[in-house]
Design an enzyme around this catalytic site. Structure first.
Site, PDB file in Angstrom:
ATOM      1  CB  SER A   1      22.522  47.069 -54.312  1.00  0.00           C
ATOM      2  OG  SER A   1      21.893  46.814 -53.057  1.00  0.00           O
TER       3      SER A   1
ATOM      4  CE1 TYR B   1      21.258  52.341 -54.243  1.00  0.00           C
ATOM      5  CE2 TYR B   1      20.430  50.324 -53.244  1.00  0.00           C
ATOM      6  CZ  TYR B   1      21.488  51.124 -53.614  1.00  0.00           C
ATOM      7  OH  TYR B   1      22.771  50.720 -53.352  1.00  0.00           O
TER       8      TYR B   1
ATOM      9  CE  LYS C   1      23.098  50.693 -56.729  1.00  0.00           C
ATOM     10  NZ  LYS C   1      24.403  51.190 -57.212  1.00  0.00           N
TER      11      LYS C   1
END
Length: 258
Positions: free
Chosen positions: A141, A154, A158
């Protein structure tokens, strides 16, 4: 001369491949001729289909190493091989760091970093015994390439996933290629939760140089390429699929016209 990617005869697993980006990846692989197995904790409301073909679904909790090993053993036993793993499963609620506990943030890391590692290790045990090896694709991402307020764990996961893929690419060469696909904003059935109504989606799309959000199929097409023989010399790479990225904020803040 037109180049057509044909994955006929290959077997691909797409984690979290039942909806959103994962379903788009599964459909693209089906259209390219691959046998596709999707997995998630719960069965989808409807099967993923494309080109008159249907992806198989098998339930698995990717946070359970024993269950993951059993899943990949079953794929090998039922289909005879495993050529492609797309580590797509993941996600996070919006939560500022000061509003959540370390335990909550650790669960985000577990789903988005540890689970793909677990799946990749199990897939490698199948792929490394095949003459043709295989291809592992991490779905990263842009949150892992820039500050990610509201989804910091998150973004950290990633970023770690991209680095993990680069190490895997070195350790598992030459039989298994490992790459990371780095999407930007993607329009899915859950887009309204992030961007609001159609006007909101269109407004967000206008911030992207190419003028729109990605469609799941855009991510799927990039996966098909990385899984194919056309990408035979690509390993340890990160492929940005973000429509040109984000216009730098200072350009709009500056008093000089650009």
């Amino acid at each position: 001369m037109a180049v057509t990617i044909d994955l006929s005869g290959s077997v691909a697993v797409v984690t979290g491949g039942t909806r959103g980006v994962g379903a788009g990846i599964a459909r693209a692989l089906l259209e390219a001729g691959a046998e596709v197995v999707t997995c998630a904790r719960r069965a989808p409301d409807r099967p993923v289909e494309a080109a008159g073909r249907t992806a198989r679904f098998l339930p698995v909790d990717l946070r359970d190493p024993a269950a993951v090993t059993g899943f990949f053993d079953r794929v090998r036993d039922d289909h005879g091989r495993l050529d492609v793993l797309v580590n797509n499963a993941g996600g996070t609620p919006f939560r500022m760091l000061g509003e959540g506990s370390a335990t909550q943030q650790a669960r985000v890391l577990e789903l988005n970093l540890v689970a793909p590692l677990t799946a990749s290790l199990a897939a490698y045990e199948v792929m490394r015994h095949q003459p043709g090896g295989g291809s592992v694709i991490m779905i990263g991402s842009v949150s892992g390439t820039r500050p990610s307020p509201g989804s910091a764990a998150y973004g950290a996961a990633k970023a770690g996933l991209d680095n993990l893929a680069r190490s895997m690419a070195v350790e598992w060469a030459p039989l298994v290629r490992v790459n990371t696909l780095v999407p930007g904003m993607v329009r899915t059935e859950l887009s309204h939760l992030h961007y609001g109504d159609e006007d909101g989606v269109a407004s967000v799309g206008r911030t992207v140089p190419l003028g729109r959000l990605a469609e799941p199929g855009d991510i799927g097409d990039a996966c098909v390429f990385l899984a194919s023989a056309q990408a035979a010399y690509i390993s340890g790479a990160s492929l940005l699929v973000h429509g040109g990225g984000e216009r730098p904020a200072f350009l709009d803040a500056a008093t000089v016209n650009h």
